[in-house]
Design a protein around this motif. Structure first.
Motif, PDB file in Angstrom:
ATOM      1  N   ASN A  43       0.722  -1.324  -0.044  1.00  0.00           N
ATOM      2  CA  ASN A  43       0.044  -0.057  -0.060  1.00  0.00           C
ATOM      3  C   ASN A  43       0.968   1.531  -0.036  1.00  0.00           C
ATOM      4  OD1 ASN A  43       0.917   0.480   2.671  1.00  0.00           O
ATOM      5  ND2 ASN A  43      -1.030  -0.423   3.646  1.00  0.00           N
ATOM      6  N   GLY A  44       2.200   1.080   0.012  1.00  0.00           N
ATOM      7  CA  GLY A  44       2.920   2.346  -0.059  1.00  0.00           C
ATOM      8  C   GLY A  44       3.530   2.759   1.177  1.00  0.00           C
ATOM      9  N   PHE A  45       2.981   2.376   2.183  1.00  0.00           N
ATOM     10  CA  PHE A  45       3.296   2.981   3.618  1.00  0.00           C
ATOM     11  C   PHE A  45       4.780   2.680   3.873  1.00  0.00           C
ATOM     12  CE2 PHE A  45       2.887   3.202   8.359  1.00  0.00           C
ATOM     13  CZ  PHE A  45       2.376   4.492   8.362  1.00  0.00           C
ATOM     14  N   ILE A  46       5.468   1.561   3.364  1.00  0.00           N
ATOM     15  CA  ILE A  46       6.717   1.365   3.598  1.00  0.00           C
ATOM     16  C   ILE A  46       7.641   2.670   3.954  1.00  0.00           C
ATOM     17  CG2 ILE A  46       7.401   0.835   1.400  1.00  0.00           C
ATOM     18  CD1 ILE A  46       8.534  -1.043   4.501  1.00  0.00           C
ATOM     19  N   SER A  47       7.510   3.444   3.062  1.00  0.00           N
ATOM     20  CA  SER A  47       8.166   4.514   2.914  1.00  0.00           C
ATOM     21  C   SER A  47       8.278   5.492   4.254  1.00  0.00           C
ATOM     22  CB  SER A  47       7.935   5.503   1.651  1.00  0.00           C
ATOM     23  OG  SER A  47       8.432   5.096   0.518  1.00  0.00           O
ATOM     24  N   LYS A  48       6.858   5.510   4.743  1.00  0.00           N
ATOM     25  CA  LYS A  48       6.830   6.373   6.001  1.00  0.00           C
ATOM     26  C   LYS A  48       7.565   5.529   7.312  1.00  0.00           C
ATOM     27  CE  LYS A  48       2.520   8.754   5.009  1.00  0.00           C
ATOM     28  NZ  LYS A  48       3.068   9.605   4.916  1.00  0.00           N
ATOM     29  N   VAL A  49       7.609   4.062   7.095  1.00  0.00           N
ATOM     30  CA  VAL A  49       8.272   3.309   8.064  1.00  0.00           C
ATOM     31  C   VAL A  49       9.798   3.594   7.968  1.00  0.00           C
ATOM     32  CG1 VAL A  49       8.614   0.950   8.877  1.00  0.00           C
ATOM     33  CG2 VAL A  49       6.203   1.516   8.315  1.00  0.00           C
ATOM     34  N   ASP A  50      10.276   3.353   6.974  1.00  0.00           N
ATOM     35  CA  ASP A  50      11.673   3.629   6.496  1.00  0.00           C
ATOM     36  C   ASP A  50      12.290   5.028   7.129  1.00  0.00           C
ATOM     37  OD1 ASP A  50      11.907   1.016   5.617  1.00  0.00           O
ATOM     38  OD2 ASP A  50      11.797   1.566   3.577  1.00  0.00           O
ATOM     39  N   PHE A  51      11.373   6.153   6.694  1.00  0.00           N
ATOM     40  CA  PHE A  51      11.717   7.445   7.113  1.00  0.00           C
ATOM     41  C   PHE A  51      11.713   7.275   8.588  1.00  0.00           C
ATOM     42  CE2 PHE A  51      10.220   9.241   2.712  1.00  0.00           C
ATOM     43  CZ  PHE A  51      11.446   8.698   2.206  1.00  0.00           C
ATOM     44  N   TYR A  52      10.814   6.889   9.257  1.00  0.00           N
ATOM     45  CA  TYR A  52      10.581   6.981  10.770  1.00  0.00           C
ATOM     46  C   TYR A  52      12.213   6.190  11.164  1.00  0.00           C
ATOM     47  CZ  TYR A  52       9.319   5.728  15.478  1.00  0.00           C
ATOM     48  OH  TYR A  52       9.330   5.381  16.679  1.00  0.00           O
ATOM     49  N   ILE A  53      12.430   5.094  10.863  1.00  0.00           N
ATOM     50  CA  ILE A  53      13.402   4.366  11.526  1.00  0.00           C
ATOM     51  C   ILE A  53      14.733   5.185  11.215  1.00  0.00           C
ATOM     52  CG2 ILE A  53      14.692   2.256  11.214  1.00  0.00           C
ATOM     53  CD1 ILE A  53      12.124   2.005  12.740  1.00  0.00           C
ATOM     54  N   TRP A  54      14.873   5.864   9.930  1.00  0.00           N
ATOM     55  CA  TRP A  54      16.197   6.492   9.779  1.00  0.00           C
ATOM     56  C   TRP A  54      16.402   7.606  10.756  1.00  0.00           C
ATOM     57  CZ3 TRP A  54      15.389   7.383   3.542  1.00  0.00           C
ATOM     58  CH2 TRP A  54      15.386   5.883   3.024  1.00  0.00           C
ATOM     59  N   GLU A  55      15.141   8.188  10.940  1.00  0.00           N
ATOM     60  CA  GLU A  55      15.152   9.680  11.867  1.00  0.00           C
ATOM     61  C   GLU A  55      15.455   8.963  13.142  1.00  0.00           C
ATOM     62  OE1 GLU A  55      13.434  13.895  12.490  1.00  0.00           O
ATOM     63  OE2 GLU A  55      12.179  12.223  11.323  1.00  0.00           O
ATOM     64  N   GLU A  56      14.869   8.063  13.612  1.00  0.00           N
ATOM     65  CA  GLU A  56      15.162   7.587  15.138  1.00  0.00           C
ATOM     66  C   GLU A  56      16.576   7.237  15.340  1.00  0.00           C
ATOM     67  OE1 GLU A  56      12.618   6.955  17.610  1.00  0.00           O
ATOM     68  OE2 GLU A  56      12.036   8.548  16.467  1.00  0.00           O
ATOM     69  N   VAL A  57      17.288   6.305  14.202  1.00  0.00           N
ATOM     70  CA  VAL A  57      18.648   6.201  14.280  1.00  0.00           C
ATOM     71  C   VAL A  57      19.513   7.327  14.554  1.00  0.00           C
ATOM     72  CG1 VAL A  57      20.548   5.065  12.917  1.00  0.00           C
ATOM     73  CG2 VAL A  57      18.417   3.883  13.155  1.00  0.00           C
ATOM     74  N   CYS A  58      19.344   8.386  13.565  1.00  0.00           N
ATOM     75  CA  CYS A  58      20.292   9.590  13.508  1.00  0.00           C
ATOM     76  C   CYS A  58      19.762  10.338  15.036  1.00  0.00           C
ATOM     77  CB  CYS A  58      19.478  10.714  12.496  1.00  0.00           C
ATOM     78  SG  CYS A  58      20.209   9.954  10.886  1.00  0.00           S
ATOM     79  N   LYS A  59      18.671  10.375  15.451  1.00  0.00           N
ATOM     80  CA  LYS A  59      18.316  10.851  16.750  1.00  0.00           C
ATOM     81  C   LYS A  59      19.227  10.253  18.018  1.00  0.00           C
ATOM     82  CE  LYS A  59      13.556  12.410  16.447  1.00  0.00           C
ATOM     83  NZ  LYS A  59      12.231  12.204  16.623  1.00  0.00           N
ATOM     84  N   ASP A  60      19.121   8.955  17.836  1.00  0.00           N
ATOM     85  CA  ASP A  60      19.863   8.238  18.801  1.00  0.00           C
ATOM     86  C   ASP A  60      21.324   8.448  18.710  1.00  0.00           C
ATOM     87  OD1 ASP A  60      17.356   7.071  19.896  1.00  0.00           O
ATOM     88  OD2 ASP A  60      18.003   5.006  19.779  1.00  0.00           O
ATOM     89  N   LEU A  61      21.717   8.252  17.529  1.00  0.00           N
ATOM     90  CA  LEU A  61      23.361   8.559  17.485  1.00  0.00           C
ATOM     91  C   LEU A  61      23.645   9.706  18.011  1.00  0.00           C
ATOM     92  CD1 LEU A  61      23.747   6.751  13.881  1.00  0.00           C
ATOM     93  CD2 LEU A  61      25.056   5.891  15.980  1.00  0.00           C
ATOM     94  N   GLN A  62      22.806  10.897  17.603  1.00  0.00           N
ATOM     95  CA  GLN A  62      23.092  12.407  18.292  1.00  0.00           C
ATOM     96  C   GLN A  62      23.176  12.316  19.549  1.00  0.00           C
ATOM     97  OE1 GLN A  62      20.187  15.371  18.052  1.00  0.00           O
ATOM     98  NE2 GLN A  62      21.512  16.908  16.872  1.00  0.00           N
ATOM     99  N   LYS A  63      22.050  11.682  20.248  1.00  0.00           N
ATOM    100  CA  LYS A  63      22.234  11.703  21.786  1.00  0.00           C
ATOM    101  C   LYS A  63      23.383  10.838  22.342  1.00  0.00           C
ATOM    102  CE  LYS A  63      17.945  10.360  23.249  1.00  0.00           C
ATOM    103  NZ  LYS A  63      16.863   9.275  23.419  1.00  0.00           N
ATOM    104  N   LEU A  64      23.604   9.913  21.732  1.00  0.00           N
ATOM    105  CA  LEU A  64      24.741   8.994  22.520  1.00  0.00           C
ATOM    106  C   LEU A  64      25.985   9.806  22.166  1.00  0.00           C
ATOM    107  CD1 LEU A  64      23.968   5.462  21.247  1.00  0.00           C
ATOM    108  CD2 LEU A  64      23.845   6.361  23.448  1.00  0.00           C
TER     109      LEU A  64
END
Length: 224
Positions: A43-64
């Motif tokens: 249904n095309g929602f996979i892009s939203k999931v991927d973008f969410y995970i990419w941003e969460e990774v960047c947030k965590d790396l910045q925090k650490l």
């Protein structure tokens, strides 16, 4: 987001992680990707999931990093849909926003993406590598294009599909020979290897003897 560590062989030092996705339901149940990703791809929602995970990774790396921790690279999955969009702009924007070096974000592409449009995939990978991204070919050996793909696309790491490690005792000589041949071949091509789904001590010891670079799986947690 759920991080699964990658361990260097033979030291079993944690040298990276893969960002996976889990769906926590309101009733406490956890859904695994095979239960919802196919629907999201359809249904095309996979892009939203991927973008969410990419941003969460960047947030965590910045925090650490801001807390002074020593961080290791984290790889994220890139679906076939994003491969045919201008994804490097989105990725570079995230890295800039969260002040994360490109060396800390790795990109995993499934082998099956090669069968959709090989030429376009090759072009996308080259563009991403020109920006400094390291590319991992995920689920290697699960499709039919493996050898042809290796001859034409530049990737940095090959991840052996977990299907190779269904047998926990590693007593199948043909299975062992195939794994050893693949790892030898990738080394000749100057690529590194990660074996996925390693869940027994026998599997781990076998991979040590054939000079596999890294493993990803639950068994390593028992040895660290």
């Amino acid at each position: 987001m759920f991080l699964q560590p990658k361990f260097k062989i033979p030291s079993l030092e944690i040298v990276g992680a893969e960002a996976l996705v889990r769906w926590h339901m309101s009733d406490g149940k956890i859904l695994y990707p095979d239960e919802f990703i196919p629907l999201f791809e359809a249904n095309g929602f996979i892009s939203k999931v991927d973008f969410y995970i990419w941003e969460e990774v960047c947030k965590d790396l910045q925090k650490l990093m801001k807390k002074g921790y020593q961080v290791v690279p984290v790889s994220v999955n890139v679906s076939r849909i994003e491969l045919y969009l201008n994804i490097e702009e989105h990725l570079l924007s995230l890295l800039e926003r969260y002040e994360v070096p490109v060396s800390l974000l790795r990109l995993e592409i499934t082998e099956t993406a090669y069968t959709q449009d090989p030429k376009q995939l090759i072009d996308v990978v080259e563009r991403l590598r020109s920006h400094g991204f390291r590319i991992l070919m995920d689920d290697f050996g699960s499709g039919y294009s493996s050898l042809n793909m290796l001859s034409s696309i530049n990737v940095d790491v090959i991840k052996l599909d977990r299907a190779f490690f269904k047998s926990l005792d590693m007593e199948n000589d043909r299975e062992r020979a195939i794994i050893e041949t693949i790892i030898d071949m990738t080394k000749r091509l100057k690529m590194r290897t990660v074996s996925e789904g390693v869940e027994s001590g026998l599997q781990l010891e076998f991979l040590k003897t054939i000079d596999c670079d890294m493993v990803q799986g639950y068994v390593c947690l028992l040895y660290t």
